[in-house]
Design an enzyme around this catalytic site. Sequence first.
Site, PDB file in Angstrom:
ATOM      1  N   LYS A 172      88.559 117.746 -18.323  1.00  0.00           N
ATOM      2  CA  LYS A 172      87.984 116.534 -18.912  1.00  0.00           C
ATOM      3  C   LYS A 172      87.332 115.707 -17.807  1.00  0.00           C
ATOM      4  CE  LYS A 172      89.087 112.387 -19.500  1.00  0.00           C
ATOM      5  NZ  LYS A 172      87.738 111.820 -19.277  1.00  0.00           N
ATOM      6  N   GLU A 229      95.891 113.010  -7.237  1.00  0.00           N
ATOM      7  CA  GLU A 229      95.124 112.406  -6.136  1.00  0.00           C
ATOM      8  C   GLU A 229      94.768 111.017  -6.621  1.00  0.00           C
ATOM      9  OE1 GLU A 229      94.748 113.597  -3.290  1.00  0.00           O
ATOM     10  OE2 GLU A 229      95.180 115.723  -3.593  1.00  0.00           O
ATOM     11  N   CYS A 275      88.134 107.134  -2.686  1.00  0.00           N
ATOM     12  CA  CYS A 275      89.530 106.736  -2.467  1.00  0.00           C
ATOM     13  C   CYS A 275      89.894 106.810  -0.987  1.00  0.00           C
ATOM     14  CB  CYS A 275      90.461 107.568  -3.319  1.00  0.00           C
ATOM     15  SG  CYS A 275      90.057 109.302  -3.240  1.00  0.00           S
ATOM     16  N   GLU A 283      92.448  98.030  -4.195  1.00  0.00           N
ATOM     17  CA  GLU A 283      91.295  98.830  -3.806  1.00  0.00           C
ATOM     18  C   GLU A 283      90.004  98.094  -4.153  1.00  0.00           C
ATOM     19  OE1 GLU A 283      90.951 103.650  -3.984  1.00  0.00           O
ATOM     20  OE2 GLU A 283      91.726 102.657  -5.737  1.00  0.00           O
TER      21      GLU A 283
HETATM   22  P1  ADP Z   1      88.554 104.761 -12.600  1.00  0.00           P
HETATM   23  O1  ADP Z   1      89.137 103.395 -12.673  1.00  0.00           O
HETATM   24  O2  ADP Z   1      88.088 105.153 -11.281  1.00  0.00           O
HETATM   25  O3  ADP Z   1      87.598 105.082 -13.691  1.00  0.00           O
HETATM   26  P2  ADP Z   1      90.580 106.152 -14.032  1.00  0.00           P
HETATM   27  O4  ADP Z   1      91.907 106.583 -13.528  1.00  0.00           O
HETATM   28  O5  ADP Z   1      90.532 105.151 -15.120  1.00  0.00           O
HETATM   29  O6  ADP Z   1      89.787 105.716 -12.767  1.00  0.00           O
HETATM   30  O7  ADP Z   1      89.735 107.406 -14.521  1.00  0.00           O
HETATM   31  C1  ADP Z   1      89.820 108.683 -13.966  1.00  0.00           C
HETATM   32  C2  ADP Z   1      89.802 109.712 -15.068  1.00  0.00           C
HETATM   33  O8  ADP Z   1      90.928 109.479 -15.899  1.00  0.00           O
HETATM   34  C3  ADP Z   1      88.599 109.646 -15.976  1.00  0.00           C
HETATM   35  O9  ADP Z   1      88.234 110.956 -16.359  1.00  0.00           O
HETATM   36  C4  ADP Z   1      89.111 108.886 -17.172  1.00  0.00           C
HETATM   37  O10 ADP Z   1      88.429 109.184 -18.362  1.00  0.00           O
HETATM   38  C5  ADP Z   1      90.523 109.409 -17.247  1.00  0.00           C
HETATM   39  N1  ADP Z   1      91.459 108.554 -17.985  1.00  0.00           N
HETATM   40  C6  ADP Z   1      91.477 107.206 -18.093  1.00  0.00           C
HETATM   41  N2  ADP Z   1      92.512 106.811 -18.853  1.00  0.00           N
HETATM   42  C7  ADP Z   1      93.179 107.920 -19.235  1.00  0.00           C
HETATM   43  C8  ADP Z   1      94.342 108.198 -20.022  1.00  0.00           C
HETATM   44  N3  ADP Z   1      95.031 107.211 -20.589  1.00  0.00           N
HETATM   45  N4  ADP Z   1      94.718 109.486 -20.186  1.00  0.00           N
HETATM   46  C9  ADP Z   1      94.032 110.484 -19.621  1.00  0.00           C
HETATM   47  N5  ADP Z   1      92.932 110.301 -18.859  1.00  0.00           N
HETATM   48  C10 ADP Z   1      92.512 109.048 -18.675  1.00  0.00           C
END
Ligand code: ADP
Length: 483
Positions: free
Chosen positions: A180, A255, A289, A384
């Site tokens: 995903k 990560e 990061c 961050e």
């Molecule tokens: P950022 O703040 O850098 O966007 P996130 O951790 O929100 O970092 O996003 C990183 C990845 O995690 C993206 O692919 C996002 O769609 C996914 N993501 C965000 N929320 C969820 C969740 N609740 N469950 C699974 N994946 C998620």
Amino acid sequence: MPSFSNTYLREANLIGGMWVAADNRKTLNVDNPATGDIIGTVPMAGQVETLRAIDAAHEAFASFRHTTANERAGILRRMHDVMMDNQKELAELLTTEMGKPLAEAMGEIAIGANYLTWFAEEGRRVYGDIVPSPWADRRLMVRHEPVGVVAAITPWNFPSSMLARKIGPAIAAGCTSVIKPAESTPYSGLAWGLIAAEAGLPDGCMNIVTGDAPEIGKAMCASKKVRKITFTGSTKVGKLLMQQSAETVKKVSMELGGNAPFLIFDSANVDKAVEGAIAAKFRNSGQTCVCTNRFFVQDGIHDEFVEKFTKAAEALKVGNGAEDGVQQGPLINQAALDKVQVLVKDALDKGAEVVSGGDVIGGLFYKPTVLTGATDDMRFATEEIFGPVAPIFRFKGEQDAVDAANNTDYGLAGYVYTADLGQAFRVIEGLEYGLVGVNEGVITTPEAPFGGFKESGVGSEGGRQGIEEYLQTKYVCLGGLGF
Ligand code: ADP
């Protein structure tokens, strides 16, 4: 129809070798952060599509696990070649959806391809053990087997290479996957499906879904067929995925966020430190990061460093990453820009001074910014920034700097500039960080393990350690041998 033409742009999901829409035909828009233009759409998939993708991966695993390491290495080498033969096309797709300068995008495609060949080679060296037996009539052996179906969730800041570090070892180990990519940069993730197909990866071995992140994540974590989850992204979401994976006791690699310190001691070569500092801060507009979040500069060279660093920051060319010579692109979205502004305002309210920058240029572009007088009550001391802002803390003693550097829940990358060998070793051993650059500001490479301490993560990507995350160990005792 997408508004931008590119061979590797697909507005569909890949499930069991078929490019498909979401069941309900809903879509998400994807835009170009440099211009605000809509590039196209991707499916708004959810639980049902994810479960179907997991089934496809599970079915494909039954035969893929029995392919030889050599066959899988061949697929990975061909994927490398497809990427490098189409490097510019893939880089243009990446820059258009993500905003980074084309030169950085070219580099990202190249390093991603490099991860594939690294793991093609490592996959052929997954040795087992013959263990000296304590029984005369038994023989003991240890083998490493692919863990099974892997779910991979990746962020937008390295939409191609973050997947290379997961897909490479997964294929090398004999695992199949459901991927995903991030909502804002799905095309570089979907492009992996085309690259893999061109290289001959069998249908179902790689499945890619886009859409409702929490729903997709929940389906992945709840499925008993998924045996491993690998995630790159925020610490908040990483913790959630670990909690959700606990129910089915999956193997996890995380990560997560960072709060990288960059220590510059009086003995350092200031010009080299400036060069490293610019790369470690402003690469990808500060959106990595491992980007420096806090500079700690020793008293004796503080002013010289600030002057030279500011001059170098001001020389950076900011603009649309697709244009020639641009070194810093836009931030990914309005929320990212708002966060940078809030953090800078907080610092100024608490006494920091702007030496350069400190404001928006227009659109999602923020000036490369240098702040002095940073203190540990300012929000960026613990949060961050993920943007082109360089806060400079001044310090006197070595231990003070190491203590300040470690004063965070994160522990991903740290950097130190010094010409004193003893000091270099004391600081290396003192830093609670999974990656340490000594007199170097950019250190990531496929040959070395990448992974954080503390709340920055679990497990390593890259290095000889990277493939271990995709394997499980089986001990076999052969008895009754008649000795
Ligand atoms: P950022 O703040 O850098 O966007 P996130 O951790 O929100 O970092 O996003 C990183 C990845 O995690 C993206 O692919 C996002 O769609 C996914 N993501 C965000 N929320 C969820 C969740 N609740 N469950 C699974 N994946 C998620």
